[in-house]
Design a protein around this motif. Structure first.
Motif, PDB file in Angstrom:
ATOM      1  N   THR A  83      44.070  46.769  43.650  1.00 32.00           N
ATOM      2  CA  THR A  83      42.709  46.330  43.343  1.00 32.00           C
ATOM      3  C   THR A  83      42.698  44.890  42.845  1.00 32.00           C
ATOM      4  O   THR A  83      43.718  44.341  42.444  1.00 32.00           O
ATOM      5  N   MET A  84      41.514  44.291  42.838  1.00 31.34           N
ATOM      6  CA  MET A  84      41.364  42.971  42.238  1.00 31.34           C
ATOM      7  C   MET A  84      41.557  43.071  40.721  1.00 31.34           C
ATOM      8  O   MET A  84      41.674  44.168  40.171  1.00 31.34           O
ATOM      9  N   ALA A  85      41.623  41.916  40.058  1.00 27.49           N
ATOM     10  CA  ALA A  85      41.894  41.859  38.625  1.00 27.49           C
ATOM     11  C   ALA A  85      41.028  42.838  37.847  1.00 27.49           C
ATOM     12  O   ALA A  85      39.798  42.779  37.906  1.00 27.49           O
ATOM     13  N   GLY A  86      41.669  43.724  37.106  1.00 28.86           N
ATOM     14  CA  GLY A  86      40.948  44.767  36.406  1.00 28.86           C
ATOM     15  C   GLY A  86      39.981  44.249  35.366  1.00 28.86           C
ATOM     16  O   GLY A  86      38.945  44.862  35.118  1.00 28.86           O
ATOM     17  N   LEU A 111      47.184  49.938  41.537  1.00 26.37           N
ATOM     18  CA  LEU A 111      47.880  48.781  40.981  1.00 26.37           C
ATOM     19  C   LEU A 111      46.888  47.662  40.713  1.00 26.37           C
ATOM     20  O   LEU A 111      46.169  47.230  41.620  1.00 26.37           O
ATOM     21  N   ASN A 112      46.829  47.196  39.480  1.00 31.57           N
ATOM     22  CA  ASN A 112      45.963  46.078  39.099  1.00 31.57           C
ATOM     23  C   ASN A 112      46.647  44.781  39.526  1.00 31.57           C
ATOM     24  O   ASN A 112      47.664  44.397  38.946  1.00 31.57           O
ATOM     25  N   SER A 113      46.075  44.095  40.504  1.00 28.14           N
ATOM     26  CA  SER A 113      46.699  42.868  41.015  1.00 28.14           C
ATOM     27  C   SER A 113      46.636  41.715  40.012  1.00 28.14           C
ATOM     28  O   SER A 113      47.364  40.733  40.161  1.00 28.14           O
ATOM     29  N   ARG A 114      45.716  41.798  39.042  1.00 27.05           N
ATOM     30  CA  ARG A 114      45.478  40.739  38.059  1.00 27.05           C
ATOM     31  C   ARG A 114      45.126  39.410  38.740  1.00 27.05           C
ATOM     32  O   ARG A 114      45.282  38.335  38.165  1.00 27.05           O
ATOM     33  N   LEU A 163      28.343  31.656  36.120  1.00 31.08           N
ATOM     34  CA  LEU A 163      29.443  32.204  35.329  1.00 31.08           C
ATOM     35  C   LEU A 163      28.977  32.692  33.971  1.00 31.08           C
ATOM     36  O   LEU A 163      29.412  33.732  33.485  1.00 31.08           O
ATOM     37  N   ARG A 164      28.076  31.949  33.327  1.00 35.66           N
ATOM     38  CA  ARG A 164      27.564  32.378  32.019  1.00 35.66           C
ATOM     39  C   ARG A 164      26.823  33.709  32.148  1.00 35.66           C
ATOM     40  O   ARG A 164      26.982  34.600  31.325  1.00 35.66           O
ATOM     41  N   ARG A 165      26.017  33.820  33.179  1.00 38.12           N
ATOM     42  CA  ARG A 165      25.235  35.042  33.357  1.00 38.12           C
ATOM     43  C   ARG A 165      26.141  36.244  33.608  1.00 38.12           C
ATOM     44  O   ARG A 165      25.846  37.363  33.203  1.00 38.12           O
ATOM     45  N   GLY A 166      27.268  36.009  34.274  1.00 33.48           N
ATOM     46  CA  GLY A 166      28.188  37.101  34.564  1.00 33.48           C
ATOM     47  C   GLY A 166      29.020  37.531  33.373  1.00 33.48           C
ATOM     48  O   GLY A 166      29.707  38.549  33.426  1.00 33.48           O
ATOM     49  N   GLY A 167      29.001  36.757  32.276  1.00 30.38           N
ATOM     50  CA  GLY A 167      29.700  37.144  31.063  1.00 30.38           C
ATOM     51  C   GLY A 167      31.200  37.057  31.144  1.00 30.38           C
ATOM     52  O   GLY A 167      31.907  37.721  30.385  1.00 30.38           O
ATOM     53  N   ARG A 168      31.730  36.226  32.045  1.00 34.14           N
ATOM     54  CA  ARG A 168      33.175  36.150  32.226  1.00 34.14           C
ATOM     55  C   ARG A 168      33.771  34.848  31.673  1.00 34.14           C
ATOM     56  O   ARG A 168      34.856  34.444  32.083  1.00 34.14           O
ATOM     57  N   ASP A 191      45.220  37.989  29.914  1.00 31.79           N
ATOM     58  CA  ASP A 191      44.853  39.382  30.166  1.00 31.79           C
ATOM     59  C   ASP A 191      43.960  39.544  31.388  1.00 31.79           C
ATOM     60  O   ASP A 191      43.572  40.665  31.744  1.00 31.79           O
ATOM     61  N   ALA A 192      43.616  38.413  32.062  1.00 31.40           N
ATOM     62  CA  ALA A 192      42.799  38.414  33.286  1.00 31.40           C
ATOM     63  C   ALA A 192      41.431  39.060  33.082  1.00 31.40           C
ATOM     64  O   ALA A 192      40.809  39.514  34.036  1.00 31.40           O
ATOM     65  N   LYS A 193      40.921  39.024  31.829  1.00 33.12           N
ATOM     66  CA  LYS A 193      39.619  39.631  31.558  1.00 33.12           C
ATOM     67  C   LYS A 193      38.494  38.615  31.455  1.00 33.12           C
ATOM     68  O   LYS A 193      37.330  38.985  31.425  1.00 33.12           O
ATOM     69  N   ARG A 194      38.845  37.334  31.386  1.00 33.03           N
ATOM     70  CA  ARG A 194      37.820  36.300  31.291  1.00 33.03           C
ATOM     71  C   ARG A 194      38.425  34.985  31.768  1.00 33.03           C
ATOM     72  O   ARG A 194      39.633  34.884  31.980  1.00 33.03           O
ATOM     73  N   LEU A 195      37.570  33.982  31.916  1.00 30.43           N
ATOM     74  CA  LEU A 195      38.042  32.665  32.324  1.00 30.43           C
ATOM     75  C   LEU A 195      38.119  31.751  31.112  1.00 30.43           C
ATOM     76  O   LEU A 195      37.221  31.737  30.271  1.00 30.43           O
ATOM     77  N   THR A 196      39.182  30.985  31.041  1.00 27.25           N
ATOM     78  CA  THR A 196      39.363  30.054  29.934  1.00 27.25           C
ATOM     79  C   THR A 196      39.474  28.637  30.483  1.00 27.25           C
ATOM     80  O   THR A 196      39.715  28.419  31.676  1.00 27.25           O
ATOM     81  N   LEU A 197      39.329  27.678  29.601  1.00 26.93           N
ATOM     82  CA  LEU A 197      39.311  26.274  29.987  1.00 26.93           C
ATOM     83  C   LEU A 197      40.734  25.739  30.116  1.00 26.93           C
ATOM     84  O   LEU A 197      41.521  25.806  29.181  1.00 26.93           O
TER      85      LEU A 197
END
Length: 278
Positions: A83-86, A111-114, A163-168, A191-197
């Protein structure tokens, strides 16, 4: 029999995936009161044509029931579902739940591909190649896990509102997106749960150069694959391709259109730059 499953984060439609030798569970986009399965019912260009100031899309992952229904079509078969990033989608959780409900679920490995898009596409394609060459499920699983550890992704958005609206986004990234007029370079958190700068650059090209230098530090060479995926930004994708060809002349580079779901989150004009070991 061994079967490979993935989802449309691989940038394959259901029909294209069947032809390539695996099965995808489509993600969906809702806009103007109607829900579409991406690629199967809505192309990236069609979505871009529907987006305007009053009609913005939302996305959803396949439901547990939808995935369970697919699993049950292959009783007794061994299924490896990549799957895509969990953290960026509920697809992984839905697939795990479906496997737990499926009779014979002990033969299903989720399998979480991350990762997503280009590297996710490569993971599915490589699993199929290994399967066709006679590899067993354990060997495919082991190699897929090894490749996951090599993947690296960057996103250069054109419009932070999506991106802001999607909460990621992390709070810092959301603030930077509102405050600057430059080109922020984003990357998934560990952790592949959000995007960082990863940096704020003066232009798209400077942001792409930063990504390319990171790839060089990772040891990218002819044994890797580079991907450029974009949301109706062919000129920017061309800039990135020329940069990659100059810095990695022996490395295969593939340009692909982003899927409707990723346009929903990244916005029109965004570009993703990605690498994975082959």
């Amino acid at each position: 029999m061994i079967r490979i499953f993935a989802d449309t984060s691989t940038l394959y439609s259901s029909a294209q995936a069947r032809q390539a030798g695996f099965t995808v569970t489509p993600l969906s986009v809702a806009i103007r009161g109607k829900t579409y399965r991406e690629f199967d019912e809505l192309s990236p260009q069609q979505l871009l044509g529907l987006i305007d100031a009053e009609h913005l899309p939302t996305s959803s992952q396949p439901s547990t029931g939808d995935i369970l229904q697919l699993y049950e079509q292959y009783p007794g078969d061994t299924i490896l579902h990549i799957t895509m990033a969990g953290g960026l989608s509920g697809t992984y959780a839905s697939a795990v739940a479906a496997a737990g409900l499926c009779e014979g679920g002990q033969k299903i490995t989720v399998l979480n591909s991350r990762t997503l898009c280009g590297p996710h596409r490569y993971l599915a394609e490589n699993a199929v190649r290994m399967l066709r060459s006679g590899a067993d499920a354990d060997a495919i699983l082991q190699r897929t896990r090894e490749l996951i550890e090599t993947s690296k992704s960057f996103l250069i958005p054109a419009d932070f509102a999506y991106l802001r609206r999607g909460g990621r986004l992390s709070p810092l990234v959301s603030y930077v997106g509102q405050a600057v007029r430059f080109s922020p370079l984003l990357t998934p958190a560990p952790d592949a749960k959000r995007l960082t700068l990863a940096g704020v650059k003066r232009s798209f090209l400077h942001a792409a150069q930063t990504a390319a230098h990171t790839f060089r530090e990772m040891g990218v060479n002819a044994d890797w694959r580079l991907y450029i995926t974009h949301a109706d930004a062919p000129a920017l994708a061309g800039q990135a391709r020329r940069l990659f060809h100059a810095m990695f002349p022996q490395t295969p580079v593939e340009i692909l259109p982003l899927s409707p779901v990723f346009i929903t989150h990244g916005g029109p004009g965004c570009v993703a730059l990605q690498a994975i070991h082959a």
